[in-house]
Design a protein around this motif. Sequence first.
Motif, PDB file in Angstrom:
ATOM      1  N   ASN A  53       0.877  -1.167   0.000  1.00  0.00           N
ATOM      2  CA  ASN A  53       0.000   0.000   0.000  1.00  0.00           C
ATOM      3  C   ASN A  53       0.909   1.211   0.000  1.00  0.00           C
ATOM      4  N   PHE A  54       0.309   2.371  -0.187  1.00  0.00           N
ATOM      5  CA  PHE A  54       1.152   3.548  -0.266  1.00  0.00           C
ATOM      6  C   PHE A  54       1.036   4.380   1.002  1.00  0.00           C
ATOM      7  N   GLU A  55       0.739   3.711   2.089  1.00  0.00           N
ATOM      8  CA  GLU A  55       0.551   4.432   3.347  1.00  0.00           C
ATOM      9  C   GLU A  55       1.804   5.170   3.768  1.00  0.00           C
ATOM     10  N   PHE A  56       2.946   4.599   3.330  1.00  0.00           N
ATOM     11  CA  PHE A  56       4.187   5.253   3.754  1.00  0.00           C
ATOM     12  C   PHE A  56       4.343   6.660   3.173  1.00  0.00           C
ATOM     13  N   ILE A  57       3.565   6.948   2.142  1.00  0.00           N
ATOM     14  CA  ILE A  57       3.601   8.314   1.593  1.00  0.00           C
ATOM     15  C   ILE A  57       3.089   9.298   2.644  1.00  0.00           C
ATOM     16  N   TYR A  58       2.132   8.790   3.402  1.00  0.00           N
ATOM     17  CA  TYR A  58       1.438   9.675   4.324  1.00  0.00           C
ATOM     18  C   TYR A  58       2.378  10.355   5.313  1.00  0.00           C
ATOM     19  N   SER A  59       3.352   9.596   5.819  1.00  0.00           N
ATOM     20  CA  SER A  59       4.237  10.188   6.816  1.00  0.00           C
ATOM     21  C   SER A  59       5.052  11.342   6.224  1.00  0.00           C
ATOM     22  N   GLN A  60       5.424  11.179   4.951  1.00  0.00           N
ATOM     23  CA  GLN A  60       6.164  12.271   4.295  1.00  0.00           C
ATOM     24  C   GLN A  60       5.268  13.491   4.091  1.00  0.00           C
ATOM     25  N   ILE A  61       4.022  13.241   3.687  1.00  0.00           N
ATOM     26  CA  ILE A  61       3.071  14.339   3.474  1.00  0.00           C
ATOM     27  C   ILE A  61       2.846  15.088   4.790  1.00  0.00           C
ATOM     28  N   LYS A  62       2.737  14.278   5.856  1.00  0.00           N
ATOM     29  CA  LYS A  62       2.491  14.868   7.180  1.00  0.00           C
ATOM     30  C   LYS A  62       3.627  15.843   7.539  1.00  0.00           C
ATOM     31  N   ASN A  63       4.855  15.367   7.344  1.00  0.00           N
ATOM     32  CA  ASN A  63       6.013  16.217   7.649  1.00  0.00           C
ATOM     33  C   ASN A  63       6.027  17.477   6.788  1.00  0.00           C
ATOM     34  N   LEU A  64       5.708  17.263   5.511  1.00  0.00           N
ATOM     35  CA  LEU A  64       5.708  18.374   4.569  1.00  0.00           C
ATOM     36  C   LEU A  64       4.687  19.435   4.983  1.00  0.00           C
ATOM     37  N   ARG A  65       3.505  18.962   5.334  1.00  0.00           N
ATOM     38  CA  ARG A  65       2.437  19.879   5.767  1.00  0.00           C
ATOM     39  C   ARG A  65       2.873  20.661   6.998  1.00  0.00           C
ATOM     40  N   LYS A  66       3.496  19.930   7.934  1.00  0.00           N
ATOM     41  CA  LYS A  66       3.948  20.557   9.166  1.00  0.00           C
ATOM     42  C   LYS A  66       4.915  21.701   8.847  1.00  0.00           C
ATOM     43  N   LYS A  67       5.868  21.425   7.985  1.00  0.00           N
ATOM     44  CA  LYS A  67       6.876  22.430   7.659  1.00  0.00           C
ATOM     45  C   LYS A  67       6.260  23.623   6.949  1.00  0.00           C
ATOM     46  N   LEU A  68       5.284  23.339   6.067  1.00  0.00           N
ATOM     47  CA  LEU A  68       4.631  24.436   5.355  1.00  0.00           C
ATOM     48  C   LEU A  68       3.838  25.300   6.332  1.00  0.00           C
ATOM     49  N   THR A  69       3.200  24.673   7.287  1.00  0.00           N
ATOM     50  CA  THR A  69       2.413  25.417   8.266  1.00  0.00           C
ATOM     51  C   THR A  69       3.318  26.285   9.133  1.00  0.00           C
ATOM     52  N   ILE A  70       4.441  25.692   9.559  1.00  0.00           N
ATOM     53  CA  ILE A  70       5.382  26.446  10.399  1.00  0.00           C
ATOM     54  C   ILE A  70       5.831  27.720   9.693  1.00  0.00           C
TER      55      ILE A  70
END
Lengths: 225, 422
Positions: free
Chosen positions: A188-205
Amino acid sequence: MKILIIEDEIDMLENMKQSLEKEGFLVETAPNKQSAFSKIGIYNYDCILLDIGLPDGNGLDILKELKNNGINDGVIIVSAKDSLDDKLKGLNLGADDYLPKPFHMAELNARVKAVLRRKNFEGNKNIEIGNLIANPEERTVMVNNIKVDLNRKELDILLYLIANKNRLVNKTALAEHVWGDHIDQADNFEFIYSQIKNLRKKLTIHKSDIEIKSVYGIGYRLDIL
Amino acid sequence: MKLLNYTSKYFVIILLFIIFIWATFFYYSMLDEIYDSMDDGLENQKGLVLQKAKKNPSILEQKQFEDGYYMIHKLSQRPKKLGIDHYRDTLMFMQNEEDFEPVRLLETSFLMEDNYYKLKVITSMVEEDDLIADLFYSILWLYLGLILSILILNNFLLKNTWKPFYNLLDKLKNFNIETEEKISFETTKIEEFSLLNKNIEQLLYKSQESFKQQKQFIENASHELQTPIAISINKLELILEKNNLNEEQAKTFSSVLQHLERLKRFNKSLLLLTKIENNQFIVEENININTLLKQLVEDFYDFSNYKNLTIQLISQEDLNYYMNKDLAVILFTNLIQNAVKHGKKDSQIEILISKNTVIIKNESEKNIPLDGEKIFNRFYKQTGLQNSTGLGLSIAKAISNKYSCGLRYYYKDQHCFEINFL
């Protein structure tokens, strides 16, 4: 921005046309070698998508003709053969990229945009989106003039989503683009999610005004707020 | 049993039988001849005795054999069969042998000067048991001699005669249907062998052709499937991009899309497999396996990390191998992918690079040994993993076959895949 698609498979041609028109490109089509020759003889294009296997000959002849006439249109070879030989031949003849079939529409957009950027904005290699400025060549991203630290995959994801902004990019297309062809048999491509999560966090910061949305668990879409 | 031994066996048995019959017949005809000649001698002696008796009647008094070979006995009356010779075998005590020995005896009667006499003439006879023994030994030697010469001849002749046949067998043993090479047949004067060669040549040609056609078919089929799959995927992508779908519709389309993606991957793998088998990866270069594996392990990080698997790469030695780079990447990607896919959560995958080998070890949820033969077969799936094409290991195997680096599986506390680069 004008794009010519030379492709004999009508449905394929239609898909590509539709997808590129969505990006605001002016798209013309040629279903065979002969009509392709007459089109490139009259008009100039910013990018030509060239299928090698045409009913009336090898598409590489068109590429040769272009280069012989000193026409510097961007050329992306599209081939169903996915053979190293074709790829090398095409790139040696001066093609800018090689896209093996089958491909995702998102991948097509990203490749076309990359070629156009290299061809047309010789001075300005930056992509501006909202308050974010990305430089794919230098692999940097700035928000409000502050550099955002992204790892290789986060950056690849972001650039890919930027190239397909406001469009749904499905997980498979994203995984194939970022993690490469050979990883596509993942359970499955669930492992993409953790990268997206980090990316979102950095963009929000960094208080960026772009947002990566999950769409029904199918994929992601980058929107400007 | 070898053809040579097979015929020799029959020769030995048949000869034994024939020589036995022949020996019996020979023995009796020999014996008959001997009797005949002895009887002639006796008859001759009888004549001599009778002549002698006419000249010298004193010998008519020879009543015992004592110092002669005959005895004469006077009869009181006329015998029934006067002058008829009667031969028979009998035993007689022999001084020299101190034993009774067989003798041939001629009994007859004659009339001389109005008296009837009975005459017995003897001659020593060949000892029958000696004759049989002699004969037996001669025949035994003859038999052995014959067998020996037949074996030698057979060996020599058959070996020469069957040479084209054994050559053919040798070539067939090394024949590989997957390679395009043809067997060259030696011309032979023997019609049967040249017919055999011709038929086998045709058979091999047909097999090679159908094998080629089959490969071609798979290649063409997957080629032809590629475009419709691509078009369908792209159409669905375009539909999904439209924002006018509700969640349920979007999910249905997405599910169709995922199945098509599976089909695409499967088709791609099939195409790759045919390409490897058709030797379409030509360019080769020296590849440092250590660097390659390090890169791949990094690439797999997100993938393995998601399952909380640690991939440990142990480089004991520097390993370089001359091969196609894409294939090297595919080979190790598939093996690592396999280990990650089937790896047990929170466990460790070990990749060990030693002098000539790479071993990839992983634990699985159910730690039971797999069938080392079957796992490399196409479409062999043991686990019900949805996204598995069942081709990954076959592709790895096809690559290892191409470079003759034996890829094998064994179980030793955990699943081990070993590749030998020699």
